[in-house]
Design a protein around this motif. Sequence first.
Motif, PDB file in Angstrom:
ATOM      1  N   ASN A  82       5.884 -22.248 -24.430  1.00 22.51           N
ATOM      2  CA  ASN A  82       5.710 -21.805 -23.295  1.00 22.51           C
ATOM      3  C   ASN A  82       4.438 -21.459 -22.661  1.00 22.51           C
ATOM      4  O   ASN A  82       4.054 -20.560 -23.383  1.00 22.51           O
ATOM      5  CB  ASN A  82       6.987 -20.610 -22.634  1.00 22.51           C
ATOM      6  CG  ASN A  82       6.568 -20.984 -21.058  1.00 22.51           C
ATOM      7  OD1 ASN A  82       5.421 -21.329 -20.230  1.00 22.51           O
ATOM      8  ND2 ASN A  82       7.394 -19.350 -20.978  1.00 22.51           N
ATOM      9  N   PRO A  83       3.415 -21.911 -21.770  1.00 28.03           N
ATOM     10  CA  PRO A  83       4.155 -23.813 -20.773  1.00 28.03           C
ATOM     11  C   PRO A  83       3.379 -24.376 -21.526  1.00 28.03           C
ATOM     12  O   PRO A  83       3.824 -25.621 -21.367  1.00 28.03           O
ATOM     13  CB  PRO A  83       3.248 -22.938 -19.810  1.00 28.03           C
ATOM     14  CG  PRO A  83       2.112 -21.973 -20.421  1.00 28.03           C
ATOM     15  CD  PRO A  83       2.522 -21.859 -21.576  1.00 28.03           C
TER      16      PRO A  83
ATOM     17  N   THR B 187      -4.793 -20.676 -19.320  1.00 28.06           N
ATOM     18  CA  THR B 187      -4.751 -22.173 -18.800  1.00 28.06           C
ATOM     19  C   THR B 187      -5.691 -22.419 -17.817  1.00 28.06           C
ATOM     20  O   THR B 187      -5.705 -21.868 -16.910  1.00 28.06           O
ATOM     21  CB  THR B 187      -3.304 -22.031 -18.604  1.00 28.06           C
ATOM     22  OG1 THR B 187      -2.082 -21.782 -17.338  1.00 28.06           O
ATOM     23  CG2 THR B 187      -1.577 -22.939 -19.287  1.00 28.06           C
TER      24      THR B 187
ATOM     25  N   ARG C 106       3.358 -26.200 -14.813  1.00 28.66           N
ATOM     26  CA  ARG C 106       4.790 -26.148 -14.924  1.00 28.66           C
ATOM     27  C   ARG C 106       5.705 -26.664 -14.601  1.00 28.66           C
ATOM     28  O   ARG C 106       5.749 -25.265 -14.098  1.00 28.66           O
ATOM     29  CB  ARG C 106       4.886 -24.934 -16.151  1.00 28.66           C
ATOM     30  CG  ARG C 106       5.907 -24.715 -17.327  1.00 28.66           C
ATOM     31  CD  ARG C 106       6.135 -23.753 -17.711  1.00 28.66           C
ATOM     32  NE  ARG C 106       7.477 -22.819 -16.455  1.00 28.66           N
ATOM     33  CZ  ARG C 106       6.772 -21.382 -16.778  1.00 28.66           C
ATOM     34  NH1 ARG C 106       6.708 -21.058 -17.836  1.00 28.66           N
ATOM     35  NH2 ARG C 106       7.163 -20.314 -16.051  1.00 28.66           N
TER      36      ARG C 106
ATOM     37  N   ASP D 126      -1.537 -31.067 -15.052  1.00 28.93           N
ATOM     38  CA  ASP D 126      -2.924 -30.322 -14.445  1.00 28.93           C
ATOM     39  C   ASP D 126      -2.618 -31.469 -13.173  1.00 28.93           C
ATOM     40  O   ASP D 126      -2.957 -32.719 -13.450  1.00 28.93           O
ATOM     41  CB  ASP D 126      -3.684 -31.109 -15.777  1.00 28.93           C
ATOM     42  CG  ASP D 126      -5.436 -29.743 -15.231  1.00 28.93           C
ATOM     43  OD1 ASP D 126      -5.332 -29.337 -13.828  1.00 28.93           O
ATOM     44  OD2 ASP D 126      -5.775 -29.560 -15.832  1.00 28.93           O
TER      45      ASP D 126
ATOM     46  N   ARG E 134       1.992 -22.858 -11.135  1.00 30.61           N
ATOM     47  CA  ARG E 134       0.814 -22.332 -11.728  1.00 30.61           C
ATOM     48  C   ARG E 134       0.691 -21.218 -12.428  1.00 30.61           C
ATOM     49  O   ARG E 134      -0.055 -20.156 -11.752  1.00 30.61           O
ATOM     50  CB  ARG E 134      -0.228 -23.066 -10.025  1.00 30.61           C
ATOM     51  CG  ARG E 134      -1.526 -23.179 -10.872  1.00 30.61           C
ATOM     52  CD  ARG E 134      -3.193 -23.251  -9.846  1.00 30.61           C
ATOM     53  NE  ARG E 134      -2.921 -21.842  -8.965  1.00 30.61           N
ATOM     54  CZ  ARG E 134      -4.181 -21.506  -9.530  1.00 30.61           C
ATOM     55  NH1 ARG E 134      -4.906 -21.362 -10.852  1.00 30.61           N
ATOM     56  NH2 ARG E 134      -3.801 -20.238  -8.395  1.00 30.61           N
ATOM     57  N   ARG E 135       0.566 -22.214 -13.524  1.00 29.29           N
ATOM     58  CA  ARG E 135       0.173 -20.153 -14.886  1.00 29.29           C
ATOM     59  C   ARG E 135      -0.446 -19.821 -14.827  1.00 29.29           C
ATOM     60  O   ARG E 135      -0.647 -18.350 -14.967  1.00 29.29           O
ATOM     61  CB  ARG E 135       0.754 -20.628 -16.326  1.00 29.29           C
ATOM     62  CG  ARG E 135       2.359 -21.558 -16.408  1.00 29.29           C
ATOM     63  CD  ARG E 135       3.146 -20.768 -15.793  1.00 29.29           C
ATOM     64  NE  ARG E 135       3.244 -19.473 -17.144  1.00 29.29           N
ATOM     65  CZ  ARG E 135       3.879 -18.396 -16.565  1.00 29.29           C
ATOM     66  NH1 ARG E 135       4.239 -17.997 -15.555  1.00 29.29           N
ATOM     67  NH2 ARG E 135       3.442 -17.238 -17.920  1.00 29.29           N
TER      68      ARG E 135
ATOM     69  N   PHE F 144      -3.064 -26.233 -14.085  1.00 34.37           N
ATOM     70  CA  PHE F 144      -2.587 -26.268 -14.795  1.00 34.37           C
ATOM     71  C   PHE F 144      -1.322 -26.148 -14.448  1.00 34.37           C
ATOM     72  O   PHE F 144      -1.031 -25.106 -13.856  1.00 34.37           O
ATOM     73  CB  PHE F 144      -1.674 -25.834 -16.422  1.00 34.37           C
ATOM     74  CG  PHE F 144      -1.387 -25.973 -17.075  1.00 34.37           C
ATOM     75  CD1 PHE F 144      -1.211 -26.929 -18.682  1.00 34.37           C
ATOM     76  CD2 PHE F 144       0.168 -24.705 -16.747  1.00 34.37           C
ATOM     77  CE1 PHE F 144       0.086 -26.847 -19.454  1.00 34.37           C
ATOM     78  CE2 PHE F 144       1.174 -25.277 -17.817  1.00 34.37           C
ATOM     79  CZ  PHE F 144       1.101 -25.641 -19.288  1.00 34.37           C
TER      80      PHE F 144
ATOM     81  N   SER G  60       5.217 -30.435 -18.572  1.00 32.58           N
ATOM     82  CA  SER G  60       3.811 -29.315 -17.667  1.00 32.58           C
ATOM     83  C   SER G  60       2.629 -31.002 -17.835  1.00 32.58           C
ATOM     84  O   SER G  60       2.960 -31.763 -18.605  1.00 32.58           O
ATOM     85  CB  SER G  60       3.120 -28.348 -18.434  1.00 32.58           C
ATOM     86  OG  SER G  60       2.598 -29.124 -20.161  1.00 32.58           O
TER      87      SER G  60
END
Length: 376
Positions: free
Chosen positions: A146-147, A341, A347, A301, A333-334, A345, A299
């Motif tokens: 993850n992620p 990330t 998830r 982008d 949005r991590r 990006f 995931s």
Amino acid sequence: MTDFHDGTRCVRAGLPEPAPGDPFLPGPVFAAPYHLDPWQGPAASANGYGRPDNPTRRLLEAAIGELEGGDCRVFASGQAAITGLLLAVLRPGDTVLLPADGYFPVRAFATATLEGIGVRVGFVPTAGPYPSFEGVRLLLLETPANPGLDVADVAALAERAHAAGALVAVDNTTATPLGQRPLDLGADLVVASGTKALTGHSDLLLGYLASRSAELLETVTSWRTATGAVPGAFDAWLAHRSLATLDLRLARQTANAAAVVELLAGRADVRGLRWPGRPEDPAYPVASAQMRRMPGVLSFDLGDADRVARFVEAARLVAAATSFGGLHTTADRRAQWGDDTAPGFVRLSCGAEDTADLVADIAAALDAAGPTRPLS
Ligand SMILES: Cc1ncc(COP(=O)(O)O)c(C=O)c1O
């Protein structure tokens, strides 16, 4: 229950023997102290005090243990289970290898706390290459990670690690015990957040650890009793109630993920699509051999933070939220949490909505979000 299929095993997991007049799943037992036998004291019953002992918790542990194929201890959260494992097993001078691309608070904890007490910490990308395991005390894998959703070959790595005398733990959060059984693949320990798909209703925090080693279980049980990192009875009961539908929930989430992946793969305005169930994905060869089913998490982008915000705002069925594995589709949005990330990006955790509704909503939301700055 090992001769039954997943749905049956989930529905029956951890339930007590039927007795006339009893409920299927007994309600939560709320107790700090229990009545003690005046002569024998705590020796007379499994229930003496709520920190080490609670019958609701034990039923949940029986259920998760059945699904993982080992004995289980539940914790107050996934982080409580993982940090408990690391602190209970590692000693100053030991070396631990952790995923470089896994759940980042584990890396932060290792750097801040483990290194501070003299544990040597190494970070290895989940997809490898893996170094020699000579001198390593514990290898923690997170697969799918993850992620980024890379995958590690648990059986091959466990064989190598064991030959060098290292213990192997696998974070099974994303896969769940229906997605893969790390103990069957040779891992010594499973550790996971039960906050995600395992319980799946976004209403509680839970962690667990499972093993077939009585010695390791004793170590982590003593740790848990000493630190008190236990879930409350109500959360344990809710988790057990939710576990019964794990097979049903995962079936829909995986189907939704597959359909969303197909949609996104066909769009030129979406980059970096990852899902271990997609034959074109670099993780697919190992994932398809090792996993029993694919997660509902994928995931991709969208290029920049602004476009992600426009996408989520335009979607009716995609909530901006962290965590994953719940009934509702969520996008995170991590980078906004400090994860390593790219800014765009995302998830995406597919929920249990109708597949056609979800795919149509995501397509419309991407259209509404419009283009981004040119992607590099
Ligand atoms: C792979 C993984 N492990 C562990 C955790 C920590 O779990 P919790 O939030 O229940 O403490 C998370 C949380 O997102 C996770 O994704």
